[in-house]
Motif scaffolding. Structure first.
Motif: not given
Lengths: 411, 411
Positions: A222, A226, B190-192, B209, B259-261, B286, B351-352, B377-380
């Motif tokens: 995962x 973004x 940052x999530x990047x 973005x 970015x395509x999800x 995005x 980006x987020x 990010x968005x991960x444990x």
């Protein structure tokens, strides 16, 4: 000289369909649900009023027994199932059980051997996978422990759901799994269009088309929708889309006789801005010829492997059931019964799987089909005509009488 | 001369992460859940101990106010959110709220205006879609009625979940939606991967973005997996597979900056031997350039239409947010604060999406990023280093002091 009471049978079908009725006219009465408990109560009430005795077994199958003169002879068993798909109809399963009950009640003398009406546990396999657990456990095809350990989407095991059912019927005798059976007969709606197209009310089922089911798990990683570059992703849903698309093209569209379905898919974590780490899906593959079934199965496994990278994939075979053929003598009796009653009949292959598949290796077995509108089943608008319901039950009653009433056996 | 207490901040981050902690070390504390109520209680306790006053608004945003000398001036607002993805981490959102609290507590004199620490309602959008509902309602971008009517997968509305939250804090004052704000600052991981790759602890965010999100519903017809001929099917999952595959190929792989999800998909009725009648899925698209974002969005809609037959398709735009640019003066203050503290800093595009997107049209707004391990990010296993957490909060505190303490404003 009508043997059965067609009005009573229709009224019971409609009464049973009230349990789990959906607003769109269908039925949602999944295996071992509160609805199934209520349906058992209804069935047991009707059976006891007709002098029959209810019992169960460790796999949660329901037996309604009309005692015969010689209780030592292996019984005639007839029936089907009363669980439905989540958006199922009024006839799939229920017709077979109620036609069997009607045929048993219609016998005008004490049968030479017990007549057992059966409602198998979890034929549909939609709440607990795979389907036909009850007959599989009865036939020794699947270990009872494995059946009991299966879990539904909420994490409830068959064992837990079964305990709730058993607690609702504390005085029901429990018979050993897999007691000897003399003959097995299963009436069912066709679930295909052929009988309707040919205007034929009775299908003499020659056998059941082979089926394989798979559970495939695609594992990626995962990440943030973004921020994570496409090139750095291991997107389980992207791999699933490639895989599924190739499977529909190279298996689903490869042969007019193949049936290829992905009926179920689960995405994890299933959040809108998270790249999915896991997609688990189920394949249902069928083909009337065993060699073709095997070849397509092998092809599916190869496509899963080929399209997985950069994700990984695990392929699990849940069901591998080749085509079978039903007993010629019973098929002849069905033909004779239909002819005696003046109902046109034709031989037909069952495209759908049925509990009869698991009974066929144990004893002479056969199935009687009736038409359903548009060939539709597993849908809320599934429909069978009252005249066809009556014809199917009447033929079943003739065959049952020919097997268990002395004068008829001699005739 | 450290302005903030880095140990206290870290301890609070770890304490907050206990609420909704998952076995794999992550956090599952979705919007308006019992966990979020518990987290509010913790935050309010810390804030009140520091002489701050808690309040809320009709959209379920939480405000922790440090009163200033002139209560009539529009306040400095700082913060982020404390809801998480179902398999989220310890830092996304929580870092911003706790760094803001730390910055407010670190002020060594009464600020000239109120300082408001904010925790926005439902930034993640995983329980209720779309995300950023709290800041959208505050900024007047989305009507409160629409926010309150959104439902989670269990059918619970935001209004119902909000009532539970409000009942847990009966004495909390409720402020009007969208009261005037002087400045808005949002610290976030940052999530990047860029800050980590360049060894730079502080990101001065230039803008966010652009993003579009869609909900697409593919409608077919259900049928029996074993009997319905492939040629007669309107299989919603087969159409989804074609569509998704084409979208990944023609949009996801078309441009290195896109970015395509597809993060979410629901199959109905989702039963193993039923041809699916409906697949509903969410797209997150995005691109940093608004023209490219629009062009790819148009392409996605065309692909959905092209690959749907024999099924039908409905495309709904849930979010259409073009790229924005943050306030140059606040960005200069962040640069100056980082330089004064000796922390290397660099400009960076987000980006987020963040709540700051919706505050930027209301008042001078900016964001401070810190690195997160592997850009994940968005991960444990999401992780930020204690030194970077401290650096981000310290820079925020400098900027806050420069905005609300007189001697610093003069300096």
């Amino acid at each position: 000289m009508p043997r059965i009471d067609a009005d009573r049978l229709w009224a019971r079908l409609m009464a049973l369909a009230e349990i789990g009725a959906t607003p769109a006219g269908g039925v949602n009465r999944q295996a071992l649900s509160a609805g199934e408990i209520e349906a058992w109560r209804l069935l047991i009430g009707w059976a006891e009023a007709a002098g029959m005795q209810a019992s169960t077994d460790p796999a949660g199958n329901l037996f309604l027994v009309l005692p015969g003169r010689d209780r030592g002879l292996p019984p005639l068993m007839m029936g089907s199932h009363i669980d439905t798909q989540p958006t199922g109809g009024k006839f799939d399963g229920a017709f077979g059980v109620l036609a069997a009950l009607e045929a048993a009640e219609s016998l005008d003398a004490t049968p030479e051997r017990d007549v057992v009406v059966v409602a198998w546990m979890n034929e549909e396999g939609s709440r607990f996978a795979p389907g036909m657990m009850g007959s599989e456990a009865f036939a020794g095809v699947r270990a009872l422990e494995e059946v009991l350990a299966a879990r539904d989407a909420a994490g409830t095991t068959v064992a837990e759901a079964l305990a709730t059912l058993q607690a609702a019927f504390p005085h029901l005798p429990c018979r050993p799994l897999g007691f000897p059976i003399g003959f097995y007969l299963e009436p069912h709606i066709e679930q295909g269009p052929l009988l309707e197209q040919r205007g034929t009310p009775i299908g003499i089922v020659t056998g059941i088309q082979g089926k394989k089911t798979y559970e495939i798990a695609v594992e990626g990683a995962e990440g943030h929708a973004g921020t994570l570059d496409m090139a750095d992703r291991r997107d389980a849903l992207a791999a699933f889309a490639r895989m599924a698309n190739a499977m529909f093209r190279e298996v689903g569209a490869a042969d007019p006789a193949v049936k290829f379905t992905i009926g179920m898919a689960r995405v994890e974590p299933n959040a809108p801005s998270v790249v999915p780490s896991r997609v688990t899906f189920r394949i249902d593959l069928r083909h009337p010829e065993n060699a073709a079934l095997d070849a397509f199965g092998t092809r599916l496994e190869a496509l899963a492997e080929a399209h997985a990278p950069p994700c990984t994939v695990q392929v699990k075979v849940l069901v591998d059931a080749p085509s079978n053929e039903f007993d010629p003598d019973l098929r002849a009796r069905i033909a004779a019964g239909a002819e005696a009653l003046g109902h046109p009949a034709m031989p037909i292959l069952s495209a759908a799987g049925h509990d009869a598949r698991h009974m066929a290796p144990l004893c002479p077995s056969a199935m009687i089909f009736i038409p359903c509108r548009g060939g539709v089943s597993h849908a809320e608008h599934e429909w069978a005509e009252p005249a066809h319901v009556a014809a199917g039950a009447a033929v079943l009653a003739e065959v049952a009488a020919s097997l268990v009433l002395e004068e008829e056996t001699a005739a």
